[in-house]
Each structure stands twice: as structure tokens, then as C-alpha cells.
Design a protein around this motif. Structure first.
Motif, PDB file in Angstrom:
ATOM      1  N   UNK A  72       0.833  -1.201   0.000  1.00 18.43           N
ATOM      2  CA  UNK A  72       0.000   0.000   0.000  1.00 18.43           C
ATOM      3  C   UNK A  72       0.868   1.251   0.000  1.00 18.43           C
ATOM      4  N   UNK A  73       0.573   2.171  -0.914  1.00 18.71           N
ATOM      5  CA  UNK A  73       1.241   3.471  -0.965  1.00 18.71           C
ATOM      6  C   UNK A  73       0.144   4.518  -0.786  1.00 18.71           C
ATOM      7  N   UNK A  74       0.092   5.121   0.389  1.00 20.65           N
ATOM      8  CA  UNK A  74      -0.957   6.094   0.714  1.00 20.65           C
ATOM      9  C   UNK A  74      -0.572   7.476   0.214  1.00 20.65           C
ATOM     10  N   UNK A  75      -1.313   7.959  -0.759  1.00 19.26           N
ATOM     11  CA  UNK A  75      -1.058   9.304  -1.297  1.00 19.26           C
ATOM     12  C   UNK A  75      -2.209  10.250  -1.002  1.00 19.26           C
ATOM     13  N   UNK A  76      -3.102   9.846  -0.118  1.00 17.01           N
ATOM     14  CA  UNK A  76      -4.140  10.748   0.336  1.00 17.01           C
ATOM     15  C   UNK A  76      -5.432  10.759  -0.437  1.00 17.01           C
ATOM     16  N   UNK A  77      -5.662   9.791  -1.336  1.00 14.85           N
ATOM     17  CA  UNK A  77      -6.926   9.786  -2.077  1.00 14.85           C
ATOM     18  C   UNK A  77      -7.996   8.941  -1.389  1.00 14.85           C
ATOM     19  N   UNK A  78      -7.673   8.426  -0.212  1.00 17.57           N
ATOM     20  CA  UNK A  78      -8.657   7.679   0.591  1.00 17.57           C
ATOM     21  C   UNK A  78      -8.772   8.349   1.950  1.00 17.57           C
ATOM     22  N   UNK A  79      -9.968   8.293   2.491  1.00 19.42           N
ATOM     23  CA  UNK A  79     -10.170   8.825   3.834  1.00 19.42           C
ATOM     24  C   UNK A  79     -10.990   7.842   4.632  1.00 19.42           C
TER      25      UNK A  79
END
Length: 164
Positions: A153-160
């Protein structure tokens, strides 16, 4: 916390195996978390027909039970979906969360939106596939192997997170 998750894939006959494998993995994750999946939330998009894609995505958000998140087949299709959703006035991730596997976009480019993704280790896949092919050529085995590798998983901020 998402419960209403849409699935967006390609309309493409040549990608039949990868489309099915990717949906199978998505569905397996849904089942593992004891979530239900409404087949009406599965949308197939023709990458070349933007108008049809926009119409199908708009139909998703006209539903009484709108999706709070969308799992998209890959990063490239995610670009199209984000463009369509933005055109509809929706904000990522405020109005809908987005995730797509691949991690193949060049995020250093200013026009590329930041997409939370599942990074696929393509170098490892290539190495293992080559080893399998050479082994098959040398030993001529009759069995067929399926190659699967874990993704990161690479979290780039498109999920909340969502609370319902």
C-alpha cells in the motif's frame, strides 16, 4: 469504514484474464471483511469513450446509496475516473475515496493527481516469470503455474476513513 465500494474496470476483451483476476482479488477482500457487494456498483468503462464513461460514473452517484469509495482497475483508468468525478463536482477524497493498483504514474509531474495505490513489484514478477519460462523450456513440465506476488500500500491521500 467504507461499506459502499464501487468497482471500476475496463471494457476490453483482450484483458479478460487480468480483469477477472483483479476482480476476484477485490471480491475476496470484500468477502474477508464480511461486506456485501452490489453488482450494480460494478462499472465497465471504455477507455476511449469518455462520454460513456462520464455517463456511467454519473449514474453511480445518482443512486440512493452512493459509493463512498471506488476501487479502480489500475492507475491509468483512475486518471480518467478522477477527471470525470472532478467534472461532476466531486472531491477526492472528501466526497469519494479512490484506490487503484499499479503505482506506475510519474507523481513528480504536476498534472498527475495523487492516487493511493497498491504498488506491484514488476521487477520481481518479471524475474519469477523468466525463471518459470526457462524452467518450462528446460524441463517441459505439463503443469501450469499462477504467479502472484504481494502488493504494498502506498498512501497518497486519495482515501479517507469514513464513519457511518
Amino acid at each position: 469504514g467504507h461499506r459502499r465500494i464501487a468497482y471500476v474496470e475496463y471494457v476490453h476483451q483482450n484483458l479478460f484474464a487480468i480483469k477477472n483476476d483483479r476482480f476476484f482479488g477485490f471480491k475476496k477482500a470484500i468477502d474477508e471483511f464480511n461486506l456485501s457487494f452490489d453488482e450494480g456498483m460494478r462499472v465497465a468503462i471504455d477507455y476511449k469513450n469518455l462520454e460513456e464513461a462520464n455517463q456511467k460514473l454519473a449514474a453511480l452517484f445518482r443512486k440512493k446509496e452512493k459509493p463512498t469509495a471506488i476501487f479502480i482497475h489500475d492507475d491509468y483508468l483512475a486518471l480518467r475516473v478522477i477527471d470525470a468525478l472532478t467534472g461532476m463536482g466531486l472531491r477526492i477524497p472528501t466526497d469519494v475515496s479512490i484506490i487503484a493498483p499499479g503505482d506506475v504514474l510519474v507523481y513528480a509531474e504536476p498534472h498527475v493527481p495523487r492516487i493511493t495505490t497498491m504498488k506491484i513489484n514488476t521487477a520481481l514478477i518479471g524475474k519469477l516469470a523468466t525463471e518459470m519460462m526457462l524452467n518450462r523450456l528446460r524441463n517441459r513440465p505439463d503443469d501450469i503455474h499462477v504467479l502472484r506476488v504481494k502488493e504494498q500500500l502506498v498512501d497518497r491521500g486519495s482515501c479517507r476513513p469514513i464513519e457511518e
